[in-house]
Design a protein around this motif. Structure first.
Motif, PDB file in Angstrom:
ATOM      1  N   GLY A 144       0.805  -1.208   0.000  1.00  0.00           N
ATOM      2  CA  GLY A 144       0.000   0.000   0.000  1.00  0.00           C
ATOM      3  C   GLY A 144       0.841   1.261   0.000  1.00  0.00           C
ATOM      4  O   GLY A 144       0.590   2.204  -0.755  1.00  0.00           O
ATOM      5  N   VAL A 145       1.868   1.269   0.836  1.00  0.00           N
ATOM      6  CA  VAL A 145       2.747   2.439   0.914  1.00  0.00           C
ATOM      7  C   VAL A 145       3.589   2.562  -0.358  1.00  0.00           C
ATOM      8  O   VAL A 145       3.787   3.657  -0.888  1.00  0.00           O
ATOM      9  CB  VAL A 145       3.647   2.352   2.169  1.00  0.00           C
ATOM     10  CG1 VAL A 145       4.660   3.490   2.178  1.00  0.00           C
ATOM     11  CG2 VAL A 145       2.795   2.397   3.424  1.00  0.00           C
ATOM     12  N   ALA A 146       4.095   1.433  -0.867  1.00  0.00           N
ATOM     13  CA  ALA A 146       4.890   1.468  -2.091  1.00  0.00           C
ATOM     14  C   ALA A 146       4.053   1.941  -3.276  1.00  0.00           C
ATOM     15  O   ALA A 146       4.526   2.714  -4.121  1.00  0.00           O
ATOM     16  CB  ALA A 146       5.472   0.087  -2.378  1.00  0.00           C
ATOM     17  N   GLY A 203      -5.287 -14.010   0.545  1.00  0.00           N
ATOM     18  CA  GLY A 203      -4.117 -13.139   0.628  1.00  0.00           C
ATOM     19  C   GLY A 203      -3.945 -12.277  -0.602  1.00  0.00           C
ATOM     20  O   GLY A 203      -3.653 -11.078  -0.505  1.00  0.00           O
ATOM     21  N   ILE A 204      -4.131 -12.867  -1.769  1.00  0.00           N
ATOM     22  CA  ILE A 204      -3.993 -12.104  -3.013  1.00  0.00           C
ATOM     23  C   ILE A 204      -5.036 -10.992  -3.080  1.00  0.00           C
ATOM     24  O   ILE A 204      -4.730  -9.850  -3.451  1.00  0.00           O
ATOM     25  CB  ILE A 204      -4.118 -13.040  -4.230  1.00  0.00           C
ATOM     26  CG1 ILE A 204      -2.903 -13.975  -4.302  1.00  0.00           C
ATOM     27  CG2 ILE A 204      -4.249 -12.236  -5.514  1.00  0.00           C
ATOM     28  CD1 ILE A 204      -2.999 -15.020  -5.390  1.00  0.00           C
ATOM     29  N   LEU A 205      -6.269 -11.306  -2.720  1.00  0.00           N
ATOM     30  CA  LEU A 205      -7.325 -10.299  -2.732  1.00  0.00           C
ATOM     31  C   LEU A 205      -7.005  -9.140  -1.788  1.00  0.00           C
ATOM     32  O   LEU A 205      -7.188  -7.968  -2.131  1.00  0.00           O
ATOM     33  CB  LEU A 205      -8.658 -10.936  -2.343  1.00  0.00           C
ATOM     34  CG  LEU A 205      -9.280 -11.891  -3.375  1.00  0.00           C
ATOM     35  CD1 LEU A 205     -10.524 -12.554  -2.796  1.00  0.00           C
ATOM     36  CD2 LEU A 205      -9.610 -11.147  -4.656  1.00  0.00           C
ATOM     37  N   ALA A 206      -6.507  -9.472  -0.596  1.00  0.00           N
ATOM     38  CA  ALA A 206      -6.178  -8.427   0.382  1.00  0.00           C
ATOM     39  C   ALA A 206      -5.066  -7.522  -0.133  1.00  0.00           C
ATOM     40  O   ALA A 206      -5.135  -6.293   0.008  1.00  0.00           O
ATOM     41  CB  ALA A 206      -5.762  -9.066   1.703  1.00  0.00           C
ATOM     42  N   MET A 207      -4.047  -8.105  -0.741  1.00  0.00           N
ATOM     43  CA  MET A 207      -2.938  -7.296  -1.253  1.00  0.00           C
ATOM     44  C   MET A 207      -3.360  -6.436  -2.438  1.00  0.00           C
ATOM     45  O   MET A 207      -2.920  -5.291  -2.580  1.00  0.00           O
ATOM     46  CB  MET A 207      -1.761  -8.215  -1.622  1.00  0.00           C
ATOM     47  CG  MET A 207      -1.053  -8.803  -0.411  1.00  0.00           C
ATOM     48  SD  MET A 207       0.432  -9.767  -0.821  1.00  0.00           S
ATOM     49  CE  MET A 207      -0.300 -11.253  -1.518  1.00  0.00           C
ATOM     50  N   LEU A 208      -4.219  -6.966  -3.288  1.00  0.00           N
ATOM     51  CA  LEU A 208      -4.704  -6.187  -4.427  1.00  0.00           C
ATOM     52  C   LEU A 208      -5.530  -4.983  -3.976  1.00  0.00           C
ATOM     53  O   LEU A 208      -5.375  -3.872  -4.505  1.00  0.00           O
ATOM     54  CB  LEU A 208      -5.545  -7.079  -5.347  1.00  0.00           C
ATOM     55  CG  LEU A 208      -4.788  -8.108  -6.191  1.00  0.00           C
ATOM     56  CD1 LEU A 208      -5.762  -9.006  -6.944  1.00  0.00           C
ATOM     57  CD2 LEU A 208      -3.825  -7.414  -7.159  1.00  0.00           C
ATOM     58  N   VAL A 209      -6.380  -5.196  -3.004  1.00  0.00           N
ATOM     59  CA  VAL A 209      -7.201  -4.089  -2.493  1.00  0.00           C
ATOM     60  C   VAL A 209      -6.324  -3.019  -1.849  1.00  0.00           C
ATOM     61  O   VAL A 209      -6.527  -1.816  -2.054  1.00  0.00           O
ATOM     62  CB  VAL A 209      -8.238  -4.618  -1.480  1.00  0.00           C
ATOM     63  CG1 VAL A 209      -8.932  -3.458  -0.767  1.00  0.00           C
ATOM     64  CG2 VAL A 209      -9.268  -5.488  -2.182  1.00  0.00           C
ATOM     65  N   THR A 210      -5.323  -3.463  -1.088  1.00  0.00           N
ATOM     66  CA  THR A 210      -4.424  -2.506  -0.433  1.00  0.00           C
ATOM     67  C   THR A 210      -3.624  -1.709  -1.459  1.00  0.00           C
ATOM     68  O   THR A 210      -3.444  -0.493  -1.319  1.00  0.00           O
ATOM     69  CB  THR A 210      -3.454  -3.244   0.507  1.00  0.00           C
ATOM     70  OG1 THR A 210      -4.197  -4.080   1.381  1.00  0.00           O
ATOM     71  CG2 THR A 210      -2.654  -2.246   1.333  1.00  0.00           C
ATOM     72  N   ALA A 211      -3.143  -2.381  -2.490  1.00  0.00           N
ATOM     73  CA  ALA A 211      -2.395  -1.687  -3.544  1.00  0.00           C
ATOM     74  C   ALA A 211      -3.282  -0.671  -4.254  1.00  0.00           C
ATOM     75  O   ALA A 211      -2.841   0.448  -4.568  1.00  0.00           O
ATOM     76  CB  ALA A 211      -1.846  -2.695  -4.546  1.00  0.00           C
ATOM     77  N   TRP A 212      -4.517  -1.031  -4.497  1.00  0.00           N
ATOM     78  CA  TRP A 212      -5.462  -0.120  -5.167  1.00  0.00           C
ATOM     79  C   TRP A 212      -5.723   1.122  -4.326  1.00  0.00           C
ATOM     80  O   TRP A 212      -5.700   2.244  -4.813  1.00  0.00           O
ATOM     81  CB  TRP A 212      -6.760  -0.869  -5.444  1.00  0.00           C
ATOM     82  CG  TRP A 212      -7.840  -0.004  -6.022  1.00  0.00           C
ATOM     83  CD1 TRP A 212      -7.831   0.642  -7.220  1.00  0.00           C
ATOM     84  CD2 TRP A 212      -9.081   0.311  -5.397  1.00  0.00           C
ATOM     85  NE1 TRP A 212      -9.001   1.342  -7.393  1.00  0.00           N
ATOM     86  CE2 TRP A 212      -9.791   1.157  -6.293  1.00  0.00           C
ATOM     87  CE3 TRP A 212      -9.679  -0.041  -4.193  1.00  0.00           C
ATOM     88  CZ2 TRP A 212     -11.055   1.654  -6.002  1.00  0.00           C
ATOM     89  CZ3 TRP A 212     -10.948   0.446  -3.906  1.00  0.00           C
ATOM     90  CH2 TRP A 212     -11.610   1.291  -4.792  1.00  0.00           C
ATOM     91  N   ILE A 213      -5.932   0.904  -3.020  1.00  0.00           N
ATOM     92  CA  ILE A 213      -6.172   2.044  -2.128  1.00  0.00           C
ATOM     93  C   ILE A 213      -4.944   2.935  -2.051  1.00  0.00           C
ATOM     94  O   ILE A 213      -5.039   4.167  -2.082  1.00  0.00           O
ATOM     95  CB  ILE A 213      -6.578   1.546  -0.729  1.00  0.00           C
ATOM     96  CG1 ILE A 213      -7.937   0.850  -0.793  1.00  0.00           C
ATOM     97  CG2 ILE A 213      -6.623   2.705   0.273  1.00  0.00           C
ATOM     98  CD1 ILE A 213      -8.369   0.223   0.513  1.00  0.00           C
ATOM     99  N   SER A 269      -2.620   3.369  -4.298  1.00  0.00           N
ATOM    100  CA  SER A 269      -2.453   4.118  -5.545  1.00  0.00           C
ATOM    101  C   SER A 269      -3.469   5.252  -5.670  1.00  0.00           C
ATOM    102  O   SER A 269      -3.189   6.277  -6.293  1.00  0.00           O
ATOM    103  CB  SER A 269      -2.591   3.172  -6.737  1.00  0.00           C
ATOM    104  OG  SER A 269      -3.891   2.618  -6.796  1.00  0.00           O
ATOM    105  N   LEU A 270      -4.636   5.097  -5.072  1.00  0.00           N
ATOM    106  CA  LEU A 270      -5.652   6.161  -5.123  1.00  0.00           C
ATOM    107  C   LEU A 270      -5.239   7.363  -4.293  1.00  0.00           C
ATOM    108  O   LEU A 270      -5.403   8.510  -4.726  1.00  0.00           O
ATOM    109  CB  LEU A 270      -6.996   5.617  -4.584  1.00  0.00           C
ATOM    110  CG  LEU A 270      -7.796   4.701  -5.518  1.00  0.00           C
ATOM    111  CD1 LEU A 270      -9.081   4.269  -4.803  1.00  0.00           C
ATOM    112  CD2 LEU A 270      -8.126   5.401  -6.824  1.00  0.00           C
ATOM    113  N   HIS A 287      -0.092  11.803  -0.502  1.00  0.00           N
ATOM    114  CA  HIS A 287      -0.688  12.908   0.258  1.00  0.00           C
ATOM    115  C   HIS A 287      -1.278  12.430   1.571  1.00  0.00           C
ATOM    116  O   HIS A 287      -1.665  13.217   2.409  1.00  0.00           O
ATOM    117  CB  HIS A 287      -1.789  13.575  -0.574  1.00  0.00           C
ATOM    118  CG  HIS A 287      -1.275  14.181  -1.832  1.00  0.00           C
ATOM    119  ND1 HIS A 287      -0.442  15.270  -1.829  1.00  0.00           N
ATOM    120  CD2 HIS A 287      -1.452  13.840  -3.139  1.00  0.00           C
ATOM    121  CE1 HIS A 287      -0.131  15.598  -3.092  1.00  0.00           C
ATOM    122  NE2 HIS A 287      -0.729  14.729  -3.891  1.00  0.00           N
ATOM    123  N   VAL A 288      -1.407  11.112   1.744  1.00  0.00           N
ATOM    124  CA  VAL A 288      -1.967  10.592   2.980  1.00  0.00           C
ATOM    125  C   VAL A 288      -0.829  10.207   3.916  1.00  0.00           C
ATOM    126  O   VAL A 288       0.054   9.493   3.518  1.00  0.00           O
ATOM    127  CB  VAL A 288      -2.844   9.363   2.674  1.00  0.00           C
ATOM    128  CG1 VAL A 288      -3.382   8.784   3.967  1.00  0.00           C
ATOM    129  CG2 VAL A 288      -3.973   9.742   1.758  1.00  0.00           C
TER     130      VAL A 288
END
Length: 231
Positions: A37-39, A213-223, A225-226, A230-231
């Motif tokens: 998510g941070v990356a 696990g894959i679903l959780a990582m995909l959602v985190t990456a999407w958030i 990138s949005l 700035h957060v």
């Protein structure tokens, strides 16, 4: 010649296996999600790495504390049941003997044999017999808070190392992707090992751990990138 026969059972592993599997999977997934998510937000590599380390430390301590409190609560309940049963054995031993006999009858013994078994087990250790056959408690399956807490914290740390090392070694522009791939492989290994230790087919553990696990990582990456940096 007679040979010693020893069967390997899996039920005596449930305590530490549950804590270890939960800790490892949580370590991989939670730290990987944080790092991804941070990356994905475009943060500097140092920030990404620091996030992973902070997630490891806080997560391991949180898992240990949570597991200890949870299992200790179970142990307290088990102890309260034993105290209550001990009081009943002192107050009305004949009723407790009849109760134990009836349990064995319901399990398939004849009334005469059930009574004989109940008498002999009561003479040997009445509380142990009632704890095992009436309440369902045994030394093998007894709650062990410290063991569970240590297993949970250690396995969380081991699991969290995979995404942290992946983030540390990968180029910044593909860090999220590399962490995701490495963490997915780690989840597959963790799921396979848990299935092996539990005596079930490997694919069961691998599939149920990896998909979530894959679903959780995909959602985190999407958030990540949005929101960007700035957060």
């Amino acid at each position: 010649m007679s040979h010693a026969h020893h069967e390997v059972h899996y039920s005596n592993r449930t305590g530490w296996l549950r804590a270890s599997v939960l800790g490892a999977n949580d370590g991989i997934l939670s730290v990987a999600s944080l790092v991804i998510g941070v990356a994905a937000s475009g943060a500097a590599p140092s920030v990404v790495l620091l996030t992973g380390i902070a997630g490891l430390v806080s997560g391991a301590l949180s898992m240990a504390a949570g597991e200890y409190v949870s299992v200790q609560s179970q142990a307290d309940t088990e102890q309260a049941d034993l105290v209550k049963e001990q009081a009943e054995l002192k107050r009305n031993p004949q009723f407790e003997l009849k109760e134990l006999t009836q349990i064995y009858v319901e399990r398939g013994l004849t009334p005469t044999l059930a009574h004989e078994v109940a008498v002999q087990l009561t003479e040997k250790n009445a509380l142990e017999a009632h704890a095992r056959d009436e309440i369902g408690l045994s030394e093998t399956l007894a709650a062990q808070p410290i063991h569970a807490a240590m297993a949970s914290a250690l396995s969380f740390t081991v699991g969290a190392i995979f995404p942290i090392v992946a983030a540390w070694l990968s180029p910044a522009h593909i860090a999220a992707l590399v962490v995701g791939i490495v963490s997915t492989l780690a989840l597959m290994i963790s799921g396979g090992l848990s299935s092996y230790a539990g005596g079930v087919p490997l694919y069961k553990g691998i599939v149920r751990v990896t998909i979530g696990g894959i679903l959780a990582m995909l959602v985190t990456a999407w958030i990540g990138s949005l929101f960007g940096t700035h957060v």
